[in-house]
Design a protein around this motif. Structure first.
Motif, PDB file in Angstrom:
ATOM      1  N   VAL A   4      13.067  -1.622  -3.707  1.00 16.63           N
ATOM      2  CA  VAL A   4      12.656  -0.293  -3.305  1.00 16.63           C
ATOM      3  C   VAL A   4      12.908   0.674  -4.451  1.00 16.63           C
ATOM      4  CG1 VAL A   4      13.066   1.609  -1.702  1.00 16.63           C
ATOM      5  CG2 VAL A   4      13.103  -0.750  -0.892  1.00 16.63           C
ATOM      6  N   HIS A   5      11.946   1.563  -4.734  1.00 14.79           N
ATOM      7  CA  HIS A   5      12.098   2.548  -5.805  1.00 14.79           C
ATOM      8  C   HIS A   5      12.656   3.839  -5.193  1.00 14.79           C
ATOM      9  CE1 HIS A   5       9.857   0.151  -8.768  1.00 14.79           C
ATOM     10  NE2 HIS A   5       9.123  -0.237  -7.718  1.00 14.79           N
ATOM     11  N   ALA A   6      13.836   4.119  -5.520  1.00 12.88           N
ATOM     12  CA  ALA A   6      14.449   5.333  -4.965  1.00 12.88           C
ATOM     13  C   ALA A   6      13.964   6.569  -5.691  1.00 12.88           C
ATOM     14  CB  ALA A   6      15.971   5.242  -5.039  1.00 12.88           C
ATOM     15  N   ALA A   7      13.592   6.359  -6.980  1.00 15.09           N
ATOM     16  CA  ALA A   7      13.193   7.512  -7.770  1.00 15.09           C
ATOM     17  C   ALA A   7      11.733   7.858  -7.489  1.00 15.09           C
ATOM     18  CB  ALA A   7      13.422   7.206  -9.258  1.00 15.09           C
ATOM     19  N   ASP A   8      11.278   8.847  -8.222  1.00 13.70           N
ATOM     20  CA  ASP A   8       9.888   9.298  -8.056  1.00 13.70           C
ATOM     21  C   ASP A   8       9.188   9.114  -9.417  1.00 13.70           C
ATOM     22  OD1 ASP A   8       7.522  10.446  -7.357  1.00 13.70           O
ATOM     23  OD2 ASP A   8       8.294  12.504  -7.176  1.00 13.70           O
ATOM     24  N   PRO A   9       8.841   7.857  -9.751  1.00 15.82           N
ATOM     25  CA  PRO A   9       8.319   7.605 -11.117  1.00 15.82           C
ATOM     26  C   PRO A   9       6.961   8.254 -11.358  1.00 15.82           C
ATOM     27  CG  PRO A   9       8.035   5.685  -9.731  1.00 15.82           C
ATOM     28  CD  PRO A   9       8.863   6.654  -8.933  1.00 15.82           C
ATOM     29  N   PHE A  10       6.211   8.613 -10.325  1.00 23.52           N
ATOM     30  CA  PHE A  10       4.861   9.145 -10.524  1.00 23.52           C
ATOM     31  C   PHE A  10       4.793  10.668 -10.392  1.00 23.52           C
ATOM     32  CE2 PHE A  10       4.089   4.902  -8.423  1.00 23.52           C
ATOM     33  CZ  PHE A  10       3.882   4.227  -9.615  1.00 23.52           C
ATOM     34  N   GLY A  11       6.001  11.302 -10.214  1.00 32.27           N
ATOM     35  CA  GLY A  11       6.001  12.759 -10.091  1.00 32.27           C
ATOM     36  C   GLY A  11       5.290  13.245  -8.848  1.00 32.27           C
ATOM     37  N   THR A  12       5.436  12.535  -7.746  1.00 30.11           N
ATOM     38  CA  THR A  12       4.725  12.926  -6.530  1.00 30.11           C
ATOM     39  C   THR A  12       5.255  14.234  -5.958  1.00 30.11           C
ATOM     40  OG1 THR A  12       6.210  11.581  -5.180  1.00 30.11           O
ATOM     41  CG2 THR A  12       4.173  10.537  -5.952  1.00 30.11           C
ATOM     42  N   ALA A  13       6.595  14.519  -6.169  1.00 29.08           N
ATOM     43  CA  ALA A  13       7.160  15.751  -5.620  1.00 29.08           C
ATOM     44  C   ALA A  13       6.473  16.955  -6.232  1.00 29.08           C
ATOM     45  CB  ALA A  13       8.672  15.800  -5.881  1.00 29.08           C
ATOM     46  N   GLU A  14       6.266  16.878  -7.554  1.00 23.77           N
ATOM     47  CA  GLU A  14       5.597  17.989  -8.225  1.00 23.77           C
ATOM     48  C   GLU A  14       4.155  18.128  -7.734  1.00 23.77           C
ATOM     49  OE1 GLU A  14       4.696  21.206 -10.558  1.00 23.77           O
ATOM     50  OE2 GLU A  14       6.604  20.373  -9.900  1.00 23.77           O
ATOM     51  N   LEU A  15       3.510  16.992  -7.523  1.00 25.38           N
ATOM     52  CA  LEU A  15       2.129  17.037  -7.026  1.00 25.38           C
ATOM     53  C   LEU A  15       2.092  17.693  -5.643  1.00 25.38           C
ATOM     54  CD1 LEU A  15       0.659  13.542  -8.043  1.00 25.38           C
ATOM     55  CD2 LEU A  15      -0.005  15.792  -8.901  1.00 25.38           C
ATOM     56  N   ARG A  16       3.028  17.298  -4.788  1.00 23.86           N
ATOM     57  CA  ARG A  16       3.063  17.863  -3.443  1.00 23.86           C
ATOM     58  C   ARG A  16       3.290  19.369  -3.506  1.00 23.86           C
ATOM     59  NH1 ARG A  16       3.947  14.708   1.014  1.00 23.86           N
ATOM     60  NH2 ARG A  16       5.341  16.288   1.911  1.00 23.86           N
ATOM     61  N   ARG A  17       4.205  19.726  -4.430  1.00 25.18           N
ATOM     62  CA  ARG A  17       4.520  21.152  -4.513  1.00 25.18           C
ATOM     63  C   ARG A  17       3.298  21.963  -4.917  1.00 25.18           C
ATOM     64  NH1 ARG A  17       5.251  24.860  -7.864  1.00 25.18           N
ATOM     65  NH2 ARG A  17       4.821  23.522  -9.633  1.00 25.18           N
ATOM     66  N   ARG A  18       2.574  21.460  -5.929  1.00 24.24           N
ATOM     67  CA  ARG A  18       1.419  22.203  -6.405  1.00 24.24           C
ATOM     68  C   ARG A  18       0.344  22.319  -5.333  1.00 24.24           C
ATOM     69  NH1 ARG A  18       1.660  19.024 -11.262  1.00 24.24           N
ATOM     70  NH2 ARG A  18      -0.334  18.092 -10.645  1.00 24.24           N
ATOM     71  N   VAL A  19       0.122  21.198  -4.594  1.00 24.33           N
ATOM     72  CA  VAL A  19      -0.911  21.210  -3.571  1.00 24.33           C
ATOM     73  C   VAL A  19      -0.550  22.150  -2.439  1.00 24.33           C
ATOM     74  CG1 VAL A  19      -2.085  19.817  -1.821  1.00 24.33           C
ATOM     75  CG2 VAL A  19      -1.755  18.908  -4.128  1.00 24.33           C
ATOM     76  N   LEU A  20       0.734  22.078  -1.976  1.00 25.43           N
ATOM     77  CA  LEU A  20       1.143  22.946  -0.880  1.00 25.43           C
ATOM     78  C   LEU A  20       1.100  24.407  -1.301  1.00 25.43           C
ATOM     79  CD1 LEU A  20       4.116  20.909   0.668  1.00 25.43           C
ATOM     80  CD2 LEU A  20       1.948  21.503   1.767  1.00 25.43           C
ATOM     81  N   ALA A  21       1.460  24.652  -2.559  1.00 29.87           N
ATOM     82  CA  ALA A  21       1.405  26.034  -3.054  1.00 29.87           C
ATOM     83  C   ALA A  21      -0.028  26.525  -3.068  1.00 29.87           C
ATOM     84  CB  ALA A  21       2.025  26.106  -4.450  1.00 29.87           C
ATOM     85  N   ALA A  22      -0.901  25.665  -3.517  1.00 30.95           N
ATOM     86  CA  ALA A  22      -2.316  26.077  -3.547  1.00 30.95           C
ATOM     87  C   ALA A  22      -2.835  26.322  -2.141  1.00 30.95           C
ATOM     88  CB  ALA A  22      -3.162  24.986  -4.237  1.00 30.95           C
ATOM     89  N   PRO A 174       0.871  12.903  -1.885  1.00 27.62           N
ATOM     90  CA  PRO A 174       1.551  11.615  -2.072  1.00 27.62           C
ATOM     91  C   PRO A 174       3.066  11.808  -2.028  1.00 27.62           C
ATOM     92  CG  PRO A 174       0.812  12.457  -4.178  1.00 27.62           C
ATOM     93  CD  PRO A 174       0.312  13.411  -3.159  1.00 27.62           C
ATOM     94  N   GLU A 175       3.751  10.718  -1.755  1.00 28.23           N
ATOM     95  CA  GLU A 175       5.215  10.766  -1.787  1.00 28.23           C
ATOM     96  C   GLU A 175       5.711   9.370  -2.145  1.00 28.23           C
ATOM     97  OE1 GLU A 175       6.266   9.986   2.872  1.00 28.23           O
ATOM     98  OE2 GLU A 175       5.935  12.050   2.240  1.00 28.23           O
ATOM     99  N   PRO A 176       6.904   9.311  -2.711  1.00 25.67           N
ATOM    100  CA  PRO A 176       7.435   7.990  -3.110  1.00 25.67           C
ATOM    101  C   PRO A 176       7.521   7.070  -1.900  1.00 25.67           C
ATOM    102  CG  PRO A 176       8.740   9.773  -4.029  1.00 25.67           C
ATOM    103  CD  PRO A 176       7.839  10.407  -3.026  1.00 25.67           C
ATOM    104  N   ALA A 177       7.400   5.787  -2.215  1.00 23.18           N
ATOM    105  CA  ALA A 177       7.532   4.785  -1.161  1.00 23.18           C
ATOM    106  C   ALA A 177       8.397   3.661  -1.666  1.00 23.18           C
ATOM    107  CB  ALA A 177       6.169   4.261  -0.759  1.00 23.18           C
ATOM    108  N   ALA A 178       8.816   2.829  -0.739  1.00 19.73           N
ATOM    109  CA  ALA A 178       9.646   1.685  -1.095  1.00 19.73           C
ATOM    110  C   ALA A 178       8.814   0.426  -1.088  1.00 19.73           C
ATOM    111  CB  ALA A 178      10.793   1.569  -0.090  1.00 19.73           C
ATOM    112  N   GLY A 179       9.215  -0.523  -1.970  1.00 19.57           N
ATOM    113  CA  GLY A 179       8.528  -1.818  -1.979  1.00 19.57           C
ATOM    114  C   GLY A 179       7.838  -2.100  -3.303  1.00 19.57           C
ATOM    115  N   ALA A 180       7.464  -3.369  -3.464  1.00 20.16           N
ATOM    116  CA  ALA A 180       6.774  -3.809  -4.698  1.00 20.16           C
ATOM    117  C   ALA A 180       5.864  -4.979  -4.349  1.00 20.16           C
ATOM    118  CB  ALA A 180       7.805  -4.205  -5.758  1.00 20.16           C
ATOM    119  N   PRO A 181       4.831  -5.192  -5.128  1.00 22.31           N
ATOM    120  CA  PRO A 181       3.920  -6.318  -4.840  1.00 22.31           C
ATOM    121  C   PRO A 181       4.601  -7.653  -5.091  1.00 22.31           C
ATOM    122  CG  PRO A 181       3.348  -5.325  -6.943  1.00 22.31           C
ATOM    123  CD  PRO A 181       4.420  -4.443  -6.350  1.00 22.31           C
ATOM    124  N   ALA A 182       4.208  -8.653  -4.350  1.00 25.71           N
ATOM    125  CA  ALA A 182       4.753 -10.004  -4.512  1.00 25.71           C
ATOM    126  C   ALA A 182       3.696 -10.921  -5.114  1.00 25.71           C
ATOM    127  CB  ALA A 182       5.218 -10.524  -3.140  1.00 25.71           C
ATOM    128  N   GLY A 183       4.097 -12.147  -5.433  1.00 24.55           N
ATOM    129  CA  GLY A 183       3.158 -13.173  -5.882  1.00 24.55           C
ATOM    130  C   GLY A 183       2.613 -12.946  -7.265  1.00 24.55           C
TER     131      GLY A 183
END
Length: 991
Positions: A4-22, A174-183
């Motif tokens: 599970v990725h606890a961090a926000d590697p794609f900067g989704t928080a900033e994206l959410r902030r900009r969209v909600l602000a707009a 968007p928002e961070p999620a947990a998990g990774a692809p398998a196989g």
């Protein structure tokens, strides 16, 4: 699952902030985003969901520069999911931003990708409200519920949310999620399915085919698993041949691609992302069979741009091209970009066709003329036709290369043999397989000229080809319409060309056609018509089979021969060539030349260096030359004769024996005294008979030139039977010309055969000398054997009349009795001089005589008596003699005796029987001293008759009275022997 990725590697928080602000600053912006996403969902993306997922997987593989792999998994249960895991480049911040920004994309500079600016991912909203993307670089999720909660906390947006019944843009926060692809996959999309969508997704997975991989070259395989059942779709190979697999089934496709970059000026008005991504790739694909021949796709194809659009495609191939789409993502926008891509698609189509076999199986792929169609489809058809018409892709019959349709020709419904025959004559001729009428519209639209047989025939006029080539051409044209073949050239044996088969002669095997040029015939080159297949169409068009006999019967040949001597005198063609041609022709004709007497007119060289008709030339050393007067006829040039076949020379008319001539009537007989013969023949017909119908007549020439008749007769005896045959005129057989001519000329030791008689005893013995000739000549000459033979001819009858007065001759008594009467009958009506002497007895002639016309006067005649033979008056006129009744006068003197009934006389019964009567009637006077002028007479006619009583007198009187003079002796016998009546009657019964 990965960590599970606890961090926000794609900067989704900033994206959410900009969209909600707009949204907060401008609720209208919220409304606009919600409407845009709703429009995308409403656009029917459920049927394109799998395509969009596969396209994203292909783009990831392309960015990574490695073969792509996609796995689609559908799970069941209470919470069904669709998972799409792919290899390739993992998700990055730009990608997440592209997913969260409508009509934007993080693929601006990625060459080789096929995604269309991020909009494709919106297809997931057709089946889910909570999509999650798991990648090796992190995970991100979108949620309608979480977006709804976030918006509800903003007062200005809450009203909008309420107005929209809670509907929000799902893919904007968007928002961070947990998990990774398998196989081993780089990214996996997890789509919890909305209620009621699973069956549609299952159906879409079942309908997914390997053809999808044609549009996604970076993607090598798609694994499909639904409810534990899986299959694998694969792509292998590269253009021009790509193999697609679906489980164990494999299909080979012919694929052509073209790539390039749009000019900047064409996209200047487009969105920033489109202006940055100007590269394009066009792909055409069609399945092919094991031989590489295309297998057209079913009707109902659509343009792939690159995912399926609603633009119809009438061409039965797969077209994949990045045409600009309208807002509905289903229809192509018109404009310069579309125009450019249409032109490039046409160029790529032509390249595909060039890679396919040069086989008519390509034609079903091509545009067919039609009245109307969708604008893009019609534009593609026009562009493809224009490009193909100048592209070298069509095969040329008999050549290795290919050529463009412009300038190519195809024979109308032509069999292979016909095309092969015309190969090299019609430039750009397509093989026979391309000549089907059903293909005409397609080829015609491309500029291929369709020609019929008539135009093909016109094309071969004037061409120079070997004779064997013409034979193949004629065989190939068999079955074509006669009207189209009327001007078909035919090479002639003499080097000329006939401009049409009508009247051309087709030489049979054995005809020396090469030597017959001097005859001027339209004789086909034998090698050009040497097979039945070549001759059949020419005969159907009016050409005629030419055996040697048929050529010999041609009026042209006869005219040339009959004018050959005149041509020599006028300085015409070389006579030696004509002579050689005729010798060859007659040799080939063999016995069929017999009877063609006009051949004797052929000019041949003579021994004196000149030219003469063949019929007036003798073979050197021939038997005929020995029996004719020296120099009567010319002699054939010895050198020419030595080089020729003797039998052929004879058939042409060169003489080694007597020549026969034939005609339909006497006027046409070119023989000595033919008119005299005809007159003699007509004299034999009954008086008053109509002119006869003459049969074919045969005569013999040059009889008047004979010097040696013994030798000539031997030659004449060897002639064909036709020379000696009698002629039958209206049922009367008369001597033929030869027998008549010989009979009337001194050919037997200076004597005429008709003035001799057949050897041995006979009625003419004493009057004619016997003919001393061999039996075979005797049978042919037939000297007279009977009085009828002599009297059959007027001249013979006159000669006989003269012979009867010749004292050196004798006549048989039986002949003498009737000969003058026969002569009178034959010569009746003719002016004949009476003879100086007449015959009164077999061995006695007299100067003075009477013709006995009444038998009872004979005892009173004092001069010689000539028998009247039943025609005393005619005989007296013929001989210029008086009748006995004119010279003798008187009647019986004395008293008549006793009259007695005939029936009472002894022997009267037998006399009646011999007369065929039941009983004798009337009376007779018996006067034992019956005399006239003192001269006893045995019988004198009267009423009744008077007799001296002797049996002879009784018999004569009764026979004359009964009109049965020939029975006088039989009746006298009956009266002489009345005592022997029974014996005599018995003798009569024996007869």
């Amino acid at each position: 699952m990965g960590s599970v990725h606890a961090a926000d590697p794609f900067g989704t928080a900033e994206l959410r902030r900009r969209v909600l602000a707009a949204w907060t600053d401008s609720p209208a912006r919220f409304r606009e985003d919600a409407n845009a996403e709703e429009d995308l969902v409403r656009g029917g993306y459920r049927d394109r969901l799998l395509v969009e997922l596969a396209q994203n997987a292909a783009d990831a593989a392309a960015r990574a520069g490695e073969p792509g792999r996609l796995r689609l998994t559908l799970t069941g249960g209470v919470a069904p999911e669709l998972r799409a895991a792919n290899t390739g480049a993992p998700l990055d911040a730009a990608g997440v931003e592209g997913l969260a920004t409508l009509r934007a994309s993080g693929k601006r500079d990625d060459a080789g990708t096929v995604g269309r600016f991020g909009v494709g991912f919106a297809a997931v909203l057709a089946v889910t409200e909570d999509p999650t993307l798991l990648s090796t670089t992190g995970a991100v999720r979108f949620s309608a519920a979480r977006t709804r909660a976030a918006v509800a906390g903003v007062p200005d947006l809450a009203a909008e949310l309420a107005a929209r019944d809670g509907a929000v843009p799902v893919l904007r926060l968007p928002e961070p999620a947990a998990g990774a692809p398998a196989g081993g996959f780089a990214t996996e999309v997890v789509l919890p399915l909305r209620p009621g969508t699973r069956d549609d997704v299952a159906a879409a997975l079942a309908a997914l085919t390997a053809e999808l991989l044609l549009a996604l070259p970076a993607l090598r395989s798609i694994e499909v698993e639904a409810d534990g059942v899986g299959r694998v779709l694969t792509r292998d190979g590269a253009p021009p041949r790509v193999r697609l697999g679906d489980g164990e089934a494999t299909t080979t496709w012919a694929v052509a691609t073209a790539a390039g970059e749009l000019p900047e000026e064409l996209v200047a008005h487009r969105a920033v992302e489109e202006r940055a991504r100007r590269s394009w790739t066009v792909t055409w694909a069609v399945p092919v069979d094991d031989d590489g021949r295309p297998v057209p796709l079913p009707d109902g194809q659509v343009v792939h741009a690159p995912t399926p659009s609603d633009e119809p495609l009438s061409l039965p191939l797969r077209l994949i091209a990045p045409f600009p789409l309208g807002p509905d993502r289903r229809h192509v926008l018109p404009g310069p970009v579309t125009d450019l891509l249409v032109a490039e698609a046409a160029r790529c189509f032509a390249a595909l066709v060039r890679e396919l076999p040069a086989d008519p199986s390509v034609l079903p792929l091509l545009p067919r003329p039609r009245w109307a169609g969708a604008p893009l489809d019609a534009a593609l058809d026009r562009a493809v036709v224009d490009r193909l018409s100048v592209t070298e892709w069509l095969p040329v019959a008999g050549e290795e290369g290919r050529r463009a349709p412009i300038g190519a020709v195809v024979l109308d419904d032509a069999p292979e043999q016909r095309v092969a025959a015309l190969t090299g004559v019609l430039p750009g001729l397509l093989p026979a397989a391309w000549s089907r009428r059903t293909d005409a519209p397609v080829l015609g639209a491309l500029g291929v000229r369709r020609v019929g047989v008539a135009e093909a025939v016109d094309a071969v006029r004037g061409v120079q080809r070997p004779a064997a080539w013409w034979a193949r051409l004629y065989a190939a044209l068999d079955g074509a319409d006669r009207e189209e073949l009327g001007a078909l050239p035919v090479p002639l044996a003499d080097g000329r060309t006939a401009h049409g088969p009508a009247g051309v002669l087709l030489p049979d095997e054995g005809l020396p056609a090469a030597r017959l040029a001097p005859l001027g015939l339209r004789l086909a080159d034998p090698e050009a018509v040497g097979t039945p297949e070549a001759r059949r169409p020419l005969e159907r068009l009016g050409a005629r089979p030419a055996t040697a006999a048929a050529v010999l019967a041609d009026p042209t040949v006869r005219a040339v021969v009959e004018g050959s001597l005149e041509a020599v005198e006028d300085g015409g063609p070389e006579p030696a060539d004509l002579a050689d041609a005729m010798l060859a022709l007659v040799a080939a004709a063999g016995p069929a030349a017999d009877g063609s007497t006009w051949l004797a007119e052929l000019a041949l060289p003579d021994a004196d260096g000149g030219w003469a008709p063949a019929g007036e030339l003798l073979l050197p050393g021939s038997p005929l030359a020995d029996v004719l007067e020296p120099g009567a006829l010319g002699v054939l040039d010895p050198a020419f004769a030595a080089a020729a076949d003797v039998d052929v020379l004879r058939r042409i008319g060169v003489l080694d024996t007597f020549a026969l001539v034939t005609a339909d009537d006497p006027d046409g007989l070119d023989a000595d005294a033919a008119e005299e013969w005809a007159d003699a023949v007509l004299d034999r017909l009954p008086a008053g008979a109509p002119p006869p119908e003459w049969p074919a007549l045969t005569a013999v020439r040059d009889l008047e030139l004979v010097a040696d008749w013994p030798g000539a007769l031997r030659l004449l005896a060897a002639l064909p039977a036709a020379a000696w045959d009698d002629v039958l005129l209206d049922g009367t057989a008369v001597p033929g010309y030869l027998r008549w001519w010989l009979a009337t000329h001194p050919v037997l030791d200076g004597r005429r055969p008709d003035r001799l008689r057949a050897p041995g005893p006979g009625p003419l013995q004493g009057l004619y000398e016997p003919a001393d000739i061999a039996p075979e000549l005797l049978a042919l000459l037939r000297p007279p054997a009977t009085l009828d033979d002599v009297l059959a001819d007027v001249d013979g009858a006159i000669d006989l009349l003269r012979r009867l007065g010749d004292p050196s001759r004798t006549v048989r008594l039986g002949v003498l009795a009737t000969v003058y009467a026969r002569l009178a009958e034959v010569l009746d009506g003719l002016e004949v001089d009476p003879p100086e002497r007449v015959r009164a007895a077999p061995d006695r002639v007299v100067d003075d005589a009477v013709v006995l016309d009444a038998p009872w006067l004979q005892p009173l005649v004092r001069t010689a008596v000539v028998p009247g033979g039943g025609r005393p008056g005619s005989v007296a006129d013929l001989l210029d003699l008086p009748l006995a009744s004119e010279e003798v006068r008187g009647t019986p003197t004395g008293r008549p005796g006793t009259a007695r009934r005939w029936a009472e006389l002894p022997g009267a019964g037998l006399a009646a029987t011999r007369l065929g009567l039941d009983e004798l009637t009337g009376e007779v006077v018996v006067d034992e001293r019956l005399a006239v002028g003192g001269t006893p007479v045995p019988w004198w006619p009267g009423e009744p008759d008077r007799v001296d009583g002797t049996p002879g007198a009784l018999g004569r009187a009764l026979a004359w009275r009964a009109g049965r003079w020939e029975l006088r002796q039989a009746l006298a016998e009956a009266f002489a022997h009345p005592d022997r009546v029974l014996d005599l009657a018995a003798e009569d019964a024996i007869g």
